[in-house]
Design a protein around this motif. Structure first.
Motif, mmCIF file in Angstrom:
data_model
loop_
_atom_site.group_PDB
_atom_site.id
_atom_site.type_symbol
_atom_site.label_atom_id
_atom_site.label_comp_id
_atom_site.label_asym_id
_atom_site.label_seq_id
_atom_site.Cartn_x
_atom_site.Cartn_y
_atom_site.Cartn_z
ATOM 1 N N LEU A 321 13.099 5.393 -30.033
ATOM 2 C CA LEU A 321 12.115 6.093 -29.215
ATOM 3 C C LEU A 321 11.411 7.135 -30.076
ATOM 4 N N PRO A 322 10.117 7.231 -29.920
ATOM 5 C CA PRO A 322 9.408 8.245 -30.705
ATOM 6 C C PRO A 322 9.645 9.638 -30.163
ATOM 7 N N ILE A 323 9.853 10.546 -31.028
ATOM 8 C CA ILE A 323 9.875 11.963 -30.689
ATOM 9 C C ILE A 323 8.853 12.615 -31.612
ATOM 10 N N PRO A 324 8.495 13.856 -31.381
ATOM 11 C CA PRO A 324 7.471 14.468 -32.228
ATOM 12 C C PRO A 324 7.817 14.364 -33.712
ATOM 13 N N ASN A 325 6.980 13.680 -34.420
ATOM 14 C CA ASN A 325 7.081 13.562 -35.872
ATOM 15 C C ASN A 325 8.342 12.833 -36.350
ATOM 16 N N ALA A 326 8.969 12.033 -35.476
ATOM 17 C CA ALA A 326 10.183 11.315 -35.878
ATOM 18 C C ALA A 326 10.500 10.233 -34.851
ATOM 19 N N ILE A 328 14.072 8.468 -32.717
ATOM 20 C CA ILE A 328 15.516 8.549 -32.493
ATOM 21 C C ILE A 328 16.001 7.243 -31.888
#
Lengths: 387, 178
Positions: A321-326, A328
């Motif tokens: 899953l995308p998280i801000p700037n990364a 997980i």
């Protein structure tokens, strides 16, 4: 406007109709417990430390399925254990939560086909038929509609199997005079010799053993066999050969018993609307309020496993899953794996417990108990009698 | 018709992001919005007396680069850059717009924002700009995850955010060797 799908808010309030099937929605005990179960499952999954991406209806669904699974395992076991006692019973009455009594119905049902062949009962009808006997004709065609009469079926069209032909000589007992009459066996002279000859009937004073009659009958039958044409027949396919050659004076018909082969091979001999197999044994969903604490704990644990599995599938739908700037990766795979292990373990546990309660297992247990008891008794010191 | 990345899935992603950024990680930076109305600029649009609004605390994920020392005719100095990534939905909910020139305070340093981008999408699309969604041809798909700011450490003396060299500096601002 972004859609915000609510997740577990920390508490829930069940209302009938919140479960998919609604099997137990109106059960008071179910209503009392369902929100507690949801709360317990959420906390076991990590709430409130972490969010649980499930809604109350998800937990309700798991709970309902767990009860149904428990009931299904229970009913399945009962069907397995009682199938022979249930064959042929009515499908109309609900057996859930009821004790099924043992009976020989299913066993006899299985044995009936042997009874049919042995001519002692069974589930195939023995019909009666006859052949008109013509003077001088020894061989008869059983498919001949003009000479053969059948109680059921048509000669030559319906396949029959003859079970018995009533073509026997008159019984030997009818061939000699009644010994109580005293005639024909030379007893009158004996009575005269003893001075009873003047009495009428003098035979009242004579007692003959039964074996004397039997010996006489055997002698007659042996005589018929050796010196005379025996009363006999030969049955070969559709042909019946009669012995002796009929002369038209001694008998004009030969009767026989037969079955229709179609009756015997008909697999649908029982009544309709009766229990025939695993699928129509009338077990319904269990009543939740009747389940004891042991069963309820199993249901809770299974509910948790289902909720865990569901949460795992939700968290594992996307591998990352995308998280801000990364990115997980959530623990979806771990949850699914753990949940499936738990589910399998719970099912196995329940099955093993149920298997120990089968009639066979209980009887074996009682036998083992009795054997052990007997073994203990043999170790008790024997009393020494001192006279 | 897209099959994956629906609004429900986007909601899950948003929920996980909020939990992760706001509750688990919970790294907060102070955000100073440049007050353009109160800032006087010259004819070139330059200003050496910028005015900022009061600070707001905002959770984000920070990637702080190593310090790079520089030496020139004015003496020793250092530079540092950092990347600050915010949850776009939270910014949107609070009606915060981050622009170049705004200042972020974090870990005792002030970062002036050089560039702002919001191009990290779940499902490959931003529903606000999704033509199909906005024309009503399909439902909502995708999610714009973040607002990412590239920034560099700036001198606090030019910011007018903290009082400096007034002789009444706060204790925390005193050099260590004094």
């Amino acid at each position: 406007m972004a859609v915000n799908v609510p997740i577990w808010p920390g508490s829930s309030s069940f209302f009938p109709g919140d479960t998919p099937f609604g099997f137990y929605d109106n059960d008071f005990e179910f209503q009392q417990e369902v929100d507690k179960i949801a709360d317990w499952c959420a906390k076991r999954l990590g709430y409130p430390i972490s969010d649980i991406e499930l809604q109350p209806i998800n937990f309700y669904t798991c709970f309902e399925e767990s009860i149904t699974e428990y009931g299904a395992q229970l009913n399945s076991f009962n069907i397995r254990d009682n199938m022979l006692n249930l064959f042929g019973a009515s499908t109309g009455s609900n057996l859930t939560g009821k004790k099924v009594s043992s009976n020989f119905g299913g066993l006899i049902e299985i044995a009936e086909e042997y009874g049919t062949e042995a001519g002692s009962g069974g589930n195939v009808t023995y019909y009666t038929g006859s052949i008109n006997i013509e003077s001088g004709q020894q061989i008869y065609d059983l498919t001949n509609t003009s000479s053969v009469s059948l109680e059921s079926g048509t000669p030559g069209i319906d396949a029959i199997e003859i079970k018995r032909i009533f073509h026997e000589p008159p019984p030997a007992i009818a061939r000699f005079f009644d010994p109580f009459i005293g005639s024909g066996v030379g007893t009158q002279q004996m009575l005269d010799a003893f001075g009873f000859g003047n009495y009428s009937p003098g035979v009242s004073f004579m007692m003959m053993p039964i074996y004397a009659d039997l010996l006489r009958m055997q002698a007659i039958e042996l005589n018929d066999t050796v010196r005379r044409s025996a009363w006999s027949f030969q049955l070969s396919k559709d042909r019946l050969k009669i012995f002796p050659i009929p002369d038209g004076s001694n008998f004009t018909k030969v009767y026989f018993n037969y079955i229709l082969k179609s009756d015997r091979s008909n697999p649908l001999k029982g009544n309709t609307g009766t229990i025939s197999d695993y699928s129509n044994v009338p077990y319904e969903n269990v009543v939740y309020e009747n389940i004891n604490s042991v069963g309820r704990q199993w249901i809770r644990r299974y509910t948790l496993a289902l909720a865990k599995e569901m949460l795992g599938y939700i968290r594992g739908k996307y591998s990352a899953l995308p998280i801000p700037n990364a990115e997980i990766t959530l623990n979806g795979a771990d949850l699914v794996s753990a949940a499936q292990t738990e589910k399998e373990g719970l099912i196995t546990e329940l099955k093993e417990i149920l298997d120990t309660m089968s009639r066979q297992a209980q009887l074996e247990r009682k036998q083992a108990e009795a054997d052990a008891l007997q073994s203990q008794f043999t170790k008790m010191p024997m009393k020494i009698y001192i006279g | 018709m897209a099959l994956f990345g629906s609004a429900r899935d986007a909601s899950l992603v948003r929920s996980v992001n909020r939990e992760l950024v706001n509750r688990y990680i919970d790294t907060e930076v102070a955000f100073y919005k440049l007050d353009l109305n109160a800032t006087n600029s010259n004819i070139y649009g330059e200003s050496d007396n910028k005015v900022y609004y009061g600070k707001m605390k905002m959770p984000c994920l920070v990637l702080k680069e190593s310090k790079a020392a520089t030496a020139d005719e004015y003496g020793l100095d250092y530079t540092r850059t950092g990347t600050f990534a915010f949850l776009r939905d939270d910014m949107k909910a609070k009606n915060i717009i981050i622009e170049e020139g705004d200042v972020l305070e974090w870990d005792g340093e002030f970062y002036e924002i050089d560039s702002v981008s919001a191009s990290e999408y779940f499902g490959g699309r931003n529903p606000s700009r999704d033509i199909g969604f906005n024309t009503g041809e399909r439902g909502e798909f995708g999610l714009s995850i973040s607002v990412k700011c590239e920034a560099h450490v700036t001198r606090r003396s030019s910011l007018n955010i903290q009082e400096l060299r007034t002789g009444v500096n706060k204790e925390s601002n005193l050099p260590r060797n004094l």
